[in-house]
Motif scaffolding. Sequence first.
Motif, PDB file in Angstrom:
ATOM      1  N   ASP A 159       2.630  -8.246  12.493  1.00 34.07           N
ATOM      2  CA  ASP A 159       2.572  -7.004  12.241  1.00 34.07           C
ATOM      3  C   ASP A 159       3.985  -6.427  11.824  1.00 34.07           C
ATOM      4  N   HIS A 160       4.864  -7.134  12.494  1.00 31.72           N
ATOM      5  CA  HIS A 160       6.644  -6.495  12.532  1.00 31.72           C
ATOM      6  C   HIS A 160       7.389  -7.422  11.810  1.00 31.72           C
TER       7      HIS A 160
ATOM      8  N   GLY B 284       0.531 -25.007   3.770  1.00 33.33           N
ATOM      9  CA  GLY B 284      -0.944 -25.029   3.312  1.00 33.33           C
ATOM     10  C   GLY B 284      -1.829 -23.930   3.955  1.00 33.33           C
ATOM     11  N   THR B 285      -1.083 -22.935   4.669  1.00 39.57           N
ATOM     12  CA  THR B 285      -1.856 -21.852   5.473  1.00 39.57           C
ATOM     13  C   THR B 285      -1.372 -20.564   4.513  1.00 39.57           C
ATOM     14  N   ALA B 286      -1.861 -19.591   5.150  1.00 35.49           N
ATOM     15  CA  ALA B 286      -1.450 -18.016   4.565  1.00 35.49           C
ATOM     16  C   ALA B 286      -1.098 -17.328   5.568  1.00 35.49           C
ATOM     17  N   ALA B 287      -0.403 -16.115   5.178  1.00 33.36           N
ATOM     18  CA  ALA B 287       0.104 -15.235   5.860  1.00 33.36           C
ATOM     19  C   ALA B 287       0.217 -13.857   5.582  1.00 33.36           C
ATOM     20  N   TRP B 288      -0.121 -13.136   6.457  1.00 31.18           N
ATOM     21  CA  TRP B 288      -0.699 -11.488   6.222  1.00 31.18           C
ATOM     22  C   TRP B 288       0.607 -10.880   6.932  1.00 31.18           C
ATOM     23  N   LEU B 289       1.709 -10.217   6.389  1.00 34.89           N
ATOM     24  CA  LEU B 289       2.848  -9.674   6.820  1.00 34.89           C
ATOM     25  C   LEU B 289       2.983  -8.166   6.670  1.00 34.89           C
ATOM     26  N   GLY B 290       3.194  -7.434   7.680  1.00 34.96           N
ATOM     27  CA  GLY B 290       3.433  -6.002   7.836  1.00 34.96           C
ATOM     28  C   GLY B 290       4.569  -5.729   6.777  1.00 34.96           C
ATOM     29  N   ASN B 291       4.569  -4.582   5.776  1.00 41.12           N
ATOM     30  CA  ASN B 291       5.576  -4.439   5.138  1.00 41.12           C
ATOM     31  C   ASN B 291       6.482  -3.188   5.130  1.00 41.12           C
ATOM     32  N   VAL B 292       6.202  -2.557   6.348  1.00 44.35           N
ATOM     33  CA  VAL B 292       7.197  -1.584   6.823  1.00 44.35           C
ATOM     34  C   VAL B 292       7.742  -1.750   8.152  1.00 44.35           C
TER      35      VAL B 292
ATOM     36  N   ARG C 181      -0.095  -1.389  18.000  1.00 46.68           N
ATOM     37  CA  ARG C 181      -0.271  -0.145  18.778  1.00 46.68           C
ATOM     38  C   ARG C 181      -1.569   0.383  18.600  1.00 46.68           C
ATOM     39  N   THR C 182      -2.130   1.352  19.499  1.00 44.94           N
ATOM     40  CA  THR C 182      -3.412   2.039  19.404  1.00 44.94           C
ATOM     41  C   THR C 182      -2.857   3.523  18.927  1.00 44.94           C
ATOM     42  N   TYR C 183      -3.753   4.136  18.431  1.00 42.55           N
ATOM     43  CA  TYR C 183      -3.687   5.535  18.158  1.00 42.55           C
ATOM     44  C   TYR C 183      -2.954   6.454  19.371  1.00 42.55           C
ATOM     45  N   ASP C 184      -3.162   6.358  20.390  1.00 47.14           N
ATOM     46  CA  ASP C 184      -3.015   7.140  21.622  1.00 47.14           C
ATOM     47  C   ASP C 184      -1.612   6.953  22.039  1.00 47.14           C
TER      48      ASP C 184
ATOM     49  N   ASP D 259      -2.335   7.828   8.135  1.00 48.85           N
ATOM     50  CA  ASP D 259      -3.106   7.487   6.775  1.00 48.85           C
ATOM     51  C   ASP D 259      -2.508   6.763   5.707  1.00 48.85           C
ATOM     52  N   ARG D 260      -1.254   6.982   5.535  1.00 52.70           N
ATOM     53  CA  ARG D 260      -0.501   5.885   4.614  1.00 52.70           C
ATOM     54  C   ARG D 260      -0.323   4.752   4.855  1.00 52.70           C
ATOM     55  N   PHE D 261      -0.107   3.977   6.374  1.00 55.87           N
ATOM     56  CA  PHE D 261       0.301   2.970   6.374  1.00 55.87           C
ATOM     57  C   PHE D 261      -0.683   2.320   7.532  1.00 55.87           C
ATOM     58  N   PHE D 262      -0.950   2.902   8.757  1.00 55.54           N
ATOM     59  CA  PHE D 262      -1.593   2.190   9.886  1.00 55.54           C
ATOM     60  C   PHE D 262      -2.942   1.938   9.205  1.00 55.54           C
ATOM     61  N   ASP D 263      -3.933   3.124   8.950  1.00 65.70           N
ATOM     62  CA  ASP D 263      -5.154   2.831   8.744  1.00 65.70           C
ATOM     63  C   ASP D 263      -5.675   1.852   7.278  1.00 65.70           C
ATOM     64  N   PRO D 264      -4.858   2.027   6.461  1.00 73.51           N
ATOM     65  CA  PRO D 264      -4.962   1.111   5.238  1.00 73.51           C
ATOM     66  C   PRO D 264      -4.490  -0.530   5.557  1.00 73.51           C
ATOM     67  N   TYR D 265      -3.648  -0.551   6.345  1.00 75.45           N
ATOM     68  CA  TYR D 265      -3.237  -1.988   6.996  1.00 75.45           C
ATOM     69  C   TYR D 265      -4.525  -2.414   7.815  1.00 75.45           C
ATOM     70  N   HIS D 266      -4.964  -1.770   8.734  1.00 76.61           N
ATOM     71  CA  HIS D 266      -5.986  -2.528   9.500  1.00 76.61           C
ATOM     72  C   HIS D 266      -7.389  -2.517   8.578  1.00 76.61           C
ATOM     73  N   ALA D 267      -7.516  -1.769   7.567  1.00 75.40           N
ATOM     74  CA  ALA D 267      -8.883  -1.792   6.913  1.00 75.40           C
ATOM     75  C   ALA D 267      -8.887  -2.812   6.010  1.00 75.40           C
ATOM     76  N   ALA D 268      -7.631  -3.095   5.285  1.00 70.59           N
ATOM     77  CA  ALA D 268      -7.469  -4.315   4.479  1.00 70.59           C
ATOM     78  C   ALA D 268      -7.424  -5.659   5.392  1.00 70.59           C
TER      79      ALA D 268
END
Length: 248
Positions: free
Chosen positions: A30-31, A70-78, A87-90, A119-128
């Motif tokens: 994530d970081h 041979g694996t794959a990596a999902w990296l946060g980009n901000v 983190r959570t919303y609250d 809307d710009r970062f958090f929700d799209p990251y987790h939806a994807a």
Amino acid sequence: MRNDRRLHLETEFHRLLGTPVTGGVLVVSDHASNRVPDDIDLGIDAALLDEHIAIDIGVAAIGARMVEAGTAAWLGNVSRLVCDFNRTYDVPGMMPEISDGHAIPGNMLTPQERQARVDRFFDPYHAALAAQLAQTPPALILSLHSFTPGLATCTRPRPWQVGVLYNEDERAARIAIPWLEAQGFVTGDQEPYSGKLLNASMNRHAEPNGLPYLSIEIRQDLIAEEAGQEEWARVMTGLCREVVGKLK
């Protein structure tokens, strides 16, 4: 960067290295980035973007090297200062106004401005990420983070070389801890903090879906340079192999 040739996908909020496969291992960091978009001003000294408050030092390079194995990596980009995906919303820490004693003036946001970042970062990251996991369910998620040897706001040193965190699902952790100890590493069980408290991404994507995961924290001074990154990529690759083999 040496891993650019393995870049599979890049968006404003994430980078995907390699190609995820069903039954494989997906590294989730994530970081992994200290990137701040040009239209966001955090109001801080640029040097702080290379510190632990802005990025999990070393994890992107480890993820990239694991992709080469041979694996794959999902990296946060901000940067986590722009939007902390683990983190959570609250919680205020999603866009911290203070981090380890440093004021972040650009995060003094109105509710509307805060929601705009969600809307710009958090929700799209987790939806994807949710869509990726549904499309290619892995045998193991490696949630990869790093921690500073000590906080400026706390004088207590952190002696662990690596920590294993978990919440309700302890399956992978109970395999990983003795394996790491057998390799000679000073290993923290729920150290330097508890996965019962800091496990938001895995609580969201792994625990409710029955996906095995391993949350790992590596001490940053061990992986700040290339040699350490290569060593720990080998360790993490071996660890994932051990865990997946014993989970079957």
